[in-house]
Design a protein around this motif. Sequence first.
Motif, PDB file in Angstrom:
ATOM      1  N   UNK A 137      30.163  -8.002 -15.746  1.00  0.00           N
ATOM      2  CA  UNK A 137      31.562  -7.635 -15.933  1.00  0.00           C
ATOM      3  C   UNK A 137      32.344  -8.896 -16.256  1.00  0.00           C
ATOM      4  N   UNK A 138      33.463  -8.701 -16.884  1.00  0.00           N
ATOM      5  CA  UNK A 138      34.308  -9.841 -17.232  1.00  0.00           C
ATOM      6  C   UNK A 138      34.835 -10.446 -15.934  1.00  0.00           C
ATOM      7  N   UNK A 139      34.721 -11.761 -15.802  1.00  0.00           N
ATOM      8  CA  UNK A 139      35.180 -12.440 -14.594  1.00  0.00           C
ATOM      9  C   UNK A 139      36.711 -12.459 -14.549  1.00  0.00           C
ATOM     10  N   UNK A 140      37.223 -12.509 -13.335  1.00  0.00           N
ATOM     11  CA  UNK A 140      38.682 -12.593 -13.198  1.00  0.00           C
ATOM     12  C   UNK A 140      39.039 -13.885 -12.477  1.00  0.00           C
ATOM     13  N   UNK A 141      40.217 -14.340 -12.714  1.00  0.00           N
ATOM     14  CA  UNK A 141      40.684 -15.574 -12.094  1.00  0.00           C
ATOM     15  C   UNK A 141      41.152 -15.289 -10.674  1.00  0.00           C
ATOM     16  N   UNK A 142      41.384 -16.365  -9.903  1.00  0.00           N
ATOM     17  CA  UNK A 142      41.862 -16.238  -8.527  1.00  0.00           C
ATOM     18  C   UNK A 142      43.231 -15.579  -8.520  1.00  0.00           C
TER      19      UNK A 142
END
Length: 166
Positions: A137-142
Motif C-alpha cells: 500500500x502507499x505509505x503515509x507520512x506521520x
Amino acid sequence: MNTDITPASVRDWFADQPAGKLFTMPTISAIFGVAPGDERRRLAEAVRCGYLCGFLERTETASGRAYRVSGKGMRRPTLEEGERARRKAEARLARDDRKRRARGAPVSPNKSSRVRAARVSLRAANMPVPATAPQHQVCETVEQFLARGGRVHRLTAHWEQMERAA
C-alpha cells in the motif's frame, strides 16, 4: 528407380496383367525397375501384402515362387502412408523388445512424447502454486497518520539520552 512401390501400386499393376499369368519376384523386380536392397525389400513386402490379403495367389515353380491374380478382391482396406509408417514403427519396437527379452536385457521404458507429457503434467499437479506477493500500500507520512487520529510514541535515541545525562 520406382518411388511408388506400395501395395496399392503393385495391386494396380497386377490388375492390368492378363488373368492366370505367373510372375516371379525377379521378373516383378525387373518390371518395376528396383535395385537390390531397400527398394526390393519394399516391393517384396507389397507383393506379400497382396498375397496375404487374398488378391494374389502364390505357387511354387522350378524357378521359385510365382504370383498371379486370384480374382478375389482385397479383404482389407488399404492404409494411408502415415498409418502404415506408424504400424511399422510399432512392430519394429515390439520386435526389438522381444529380442531384448530373449537376451535377458531389461526392456527400455517407453520414451514417447505422450508418456513424457503425462509425466510432466503429473509433476506439475504435485507442485504448489506460487503465492502472489501482496501489493504494497502507499505509505503515509506521520502528519497524515496524526490527521487520521493516530498516536505516535516518541522513543529517544541513544545519543539523545547521553546528551540529557551530560
